[in-house]
Design a protein around this motif. Sequence first.
Motif, PDB file in Angstrom:
ATOM      1  N   PHE A   1      14.461   7.917  22.275  1.00 34.53           N
ATOM      2  CA  PHE A   1      14.466   8.178  20.921  1.00 34.53           C
ATOM      3  C   PHE A   1      12.892   7.699  20.215  1.00 34.53           C
ATOM      4  O   PHE A   1      12.532   6.579  20.445  1.00 34.53           O
ATOM      5  N   ARG A   2      12.595   8.432  19.421  1.00 31.42           N
ATOM      6  CA  ARG A   2      11.218   7.997  18.816  1.00 31.42           C
ATOM      7  C   ARG A   2      11.639   7.496  17.260  1.00 31.42           C
ATOM      8  O   ARG A   2      12.027   8.522  16.582  1.00 31.42           O
ATOM      9  N   TYR A   3      10.969   6.688  16.740  1.00 36.68           N
ATOM     10  CA  TYR A   3      11.343   6.590  15.105  1.00 36.68           C
ATOM     11  C   TYR A   3       9.898   6.248  14.410  1.00 36.68           C
ATOM     12  O   TYR A   3       8.901   5.554  14.990  1.00 36.68           O
ATOM     13  N   ASP A   4       9.651   7.050  13.395  1.00 37.83           N
ATOM     14  CA  ASP A   4       8.593   7.173  12.674  1.00 37.83           C
ATOM     15  C   ASP A   4       9.025   6.988  11.039  1.00 37.83           C
ATOM     16  O   ASP A   4       9.961   7.454  10.692  1.00 37.83           O
ATOM     17  N   LEU A   5       8.480   5.618  10.490  1.00 35.35           N
ATOM     18  CA  LEU A   5       8.729   5.272   9.121  1.00 35.35           C
ATOM     19  C   LEU A   5       7.687   5.261   8.233  1.00 35.35           C
ATOM     20  O   LEU A   5       6.501   4.839   8.937  1.00 35.35           O
ATOM     21  N   HIS A   6       7.834   5.610   7.080  1.00 38.71           N
ATOM     22  CA  HIS A   6       6.773   5.619   5.962  1.00 38.71           C
ATOM     23  C   HIS A   6       7.535   4.912   4.852  1.00 38.71           C
ATOM     24  O   HIS A   6       8.525   5.563   4.420  1.00 38.71           O
ATOM     25  N   LEU A   7       7.249   3.475   4.760  1.00 36.95           N
ATOM     26  CA  LEU A   7       7.641   2.753   3.683  1.00 36.95           C
ATOM     27  C   LEU A   7       7.172   2.416   2.369  1.00 36.95           C
ATOM     28  O   LEU A   7       5.863   1.767   2.487  1.00 36.95           O
ATOM     29  N   ARG A   8       7.298   2.857   1.165  1.00 34.76           N
ATOM     30  CA  ARG A   8       6.445   2.571  -0.008  1.00 34.76           C
ATOM     31  C   ARG A   8       6.990   1.146  -0.485  1.00 34.76           C
ATOM     32  O   ARG A   8       8.304   0.813  -0.516  1.00 34.76           O
ATOM     33  N   TYR A   9       6.058   0.311  -1.058  1.00 34.81           N
ATOM     34  CA  TYR A   9       6.427  -1.198  -1.450  1.00 34.81           C
ATOM     35  C   TYR A   9       5.096  -1.305  -2.378  1.00 34.81           C
ATOM     36  O   TYR A   9       3.812  -0.727  -2.001  1.00 34.81           O
ATOM     37  N   ASP A  10       4.948  -2.273  -3.150  1.00 30.63           N
ATOM     38  CA  ASP A  10       4.296  -2.658  -3.855  1.00 30.63           C
ATOM     39  C   ASP A  10       3.283  -3.921  -3.079  1.00 30.63           C
ATOM     40  O   ASP A  10       3.830  -4.824  -2.774  1.00 30.63           O
ATOM     41  N   ALA A  11       2.410  -3.458  -2.580  1.00 35.78           N
ATOM     42  CA  ALA A  11       1.478  -4.473  -1.660  1.00 35.78           C
ATOM     43  C   ALA A  11       0.163  -5.158  -2.384  1.00 35.78           C
ATOM     44  O   ALA A  11      -0.495  -6.008  -1.697  1.00 35.78           O
ATOM     45  N   SER A  12       0.572  -5.135  -3.695  1.00 32.97           N
ATOM     46  CA  SER A  12      -0.577  -5.703  -4.612  1.00 32.97           C
ATOM     47  C   SER A  12      -0.735  -7.209  -4.353  1.00 32.97           C
ATOM     48  O   SER A  12      -1.879  -7.888  -3.986  1.00 32.97           O
ATOM     49  N   ARG A  13       0.192  -7.871  -3.977  1.00 38.26           N
ATOM     50  CA  ARG A  13       0.203  -9.446  -3.758  1.00 38.26           C
ATOM     51  C   ARG A  13      -0.358  -9.375  -2.273  1.00 38.26           C
ATOM     52  O   ARG A  13      -1.183 -10.692  -2.202  1.00 38.26           O
ATOM     53  N   ALA A  14       0.008  -8.885  -1.506  1.00 38.36           N
ATOM     54  CA  ALA A  14      -0.531  -9.030  -0.026  1.00 38.36           C
ATOM     55  C   ALA A  14      -2.044  -8.917  -0.154  1.00 38.36           C
ATOM     56  O   ALA A  14      -2.928  -9.226   0.871  1.00 38.36           O
ATOM     57  N   ILE A  15      -2.612  -7.490  -0.732  1.00 37.72           N
ATOM     58  CA  ILE A  15      -3.923  -7.250  -0.866  1.00 37.72           C
ATOM     59  C   ILE A  15      -4.708  -8.224  -1.272  1.00 37.72           C
ATOM     60  O   ILE A  15      -5.666  -8.750  -1.079  1.00 37.72           O
ATOM     61  N   ALA A  16      -4.144  -9.295  -2.494  1.00 38.17           N
ATOM     62  CA  ALA A  16      -4.796 -10.133  -2.865  1.00 38.17           C
ATOM     63  C   ALA A  16      -4.947 -11.431  -2.059  1.00 38.17           C
ATOM     64  O   ALA A  16      -5.907 -12.274  -2.026  1.00 38.17           O
ATOM     65  N   SER A  17      -3.647 -11.843  -1.632  1.00 41.05           N
ATOM     66  CA  SER A  17      -3.493 -12.904  -0.638  1.00 41.05           C
ATOM     67  C   SER A  17      -3.802 -13.059   0.442  1.00 41.05           C
ATOM     68  O   SER A  17      -4.204 -14.200   1.208  1.00 41.05           O
ATOM     69  N   ASP A  18      -3.769 -11.953   1.212  1.00 45.65           N
ATOM     70  CA  ASP A  18      -4.298 -11.772   2.797  1.00 45.65           C
ATOM     71  C   ASP A  18      -3.216 -12.931   3.389  1.00 45.65           C
ATOM     72  O   ASP A  18      -3.228 -13.253   4.593  1.00 45.65           O
ATOM     73  N   SER A  19      -2.030 -12.586   3.010  1.00 46.21           N
ATOM     74  CA  SER A  19      -0.796 -13.382   3.490  1.00 46.21           C
ATOM     75  C   SER A  19       0.544 -12.485   3.984  1.00 46.21           C
ATOM     76  O   SER A  19       0.845 -11.846   3.176  1.00 46.21           O
ATOM     77  N   VAL A  20       0.823 -12.826   5.123  1.00 47.67           N
ATOM     78  CA  VAL A  20       1.817 -12.052   5.666  1.00 47.67           C
ATOM     79  C   VAL A  20       3.176 -12.393   4.752  1.00 47.67           C
ATOM     80  O   VAL A  20       3.969 -11.204   4.715  1.00 47.67           O
ATOM     81  N   ALA A  21       3.291 -13.458   4.129  1.00 44.24           N
ATOM     82  CA  ALA A  21       4.560 -13.562   3.444  1.00 44.24           C
ATOM     83  C   ALA A  21       4.472 -12.743   2.277  1.00 44.24           C
ATOM     84  O   ALA A  21       5.851 -12.647   1.697  1.00 44.24           O
ATOM     85  N   ASP A  22       3.576 -12.380   1.530  1.00 46.78           N
ATOM     86  CA  ASP A  22       3.548 -10.982   0.571  1.00 46.78           C
ATOM     87  C   ASP A  22       3.399  -9.823   0.968  1.00 46.78           C
ATOM     88  O   ASP A  22       3.696  -8.983   0.339  1.00 46.78           O
ATOM     89  N   ALA A  23       3.516  -9.412   2.150  1.00 44.24           N
ATOM     90  CA  ALA A  23       3.675  -8.158   2.654  1.00 44.24           C
ATOM     91  C   ALA A  23       5.013  -7.743   3.356  1.00 44.24           C
ATOM     92  O   ALA A  23       5.777  -8.567   3.525  1.00 44.24           O
ATOM     93  N   LEU A  24       4.939  -6.568   3.414  1.00 42.03           N
ATOM     94  CA  LEU A  24       6.102  -6.098   4.251  1.00 42.03           C
ATOM     95  C   LEU A  24       6.056  -6.111   5.715  1.00 42.03           C
ATOM     96  O   LEU A  24       5.039  -5.320   6.259  1.00 42.03           O
TER      97      LEU A  24
END
Length: 117
Positions: free
Chosen positions: A30-53
């Motif tokens: 089985f193949r799984y394809d996901l497109h997940l929306r979330y607010d990534a503004s903190r990850a964009i600013a911090s460059d920290s995986v803790a702020d990302a999905l």
Amino acid sequence: MTRTAITISGLRLYGYHGVGALERRVGAWFRYDLHLRYDASRAIASDSVADALNYAEVAETVARVAATPSDLLEHLAGRIRRELTAAYPAITGGSVAVTKEAPPVARSFEATFTIEW
């Protein structure tokens, strides 16, 4: 807020989903394809995986959910959606597509079910 999303494409897992006894006994890919929306503004600013999905954690969640067989792709996709939105409240919408790569039928094709929210 900038609209942001993460896409996971081509996650392949072996599973035992289907209504037929052979599908449940032998299994299939089985193949799984996901497109997940979330607010990534903190990850964009911090460059920290803790702020990302974290896509590695998301993939492991999908694998854990998919380890339990479902008769229908619709049910499997719904279970994945419920688990992802419960485990990751930052997800605001998206889609989950589940593809049975070689359904046990007389013709050669793939069957995909997609749930969007």
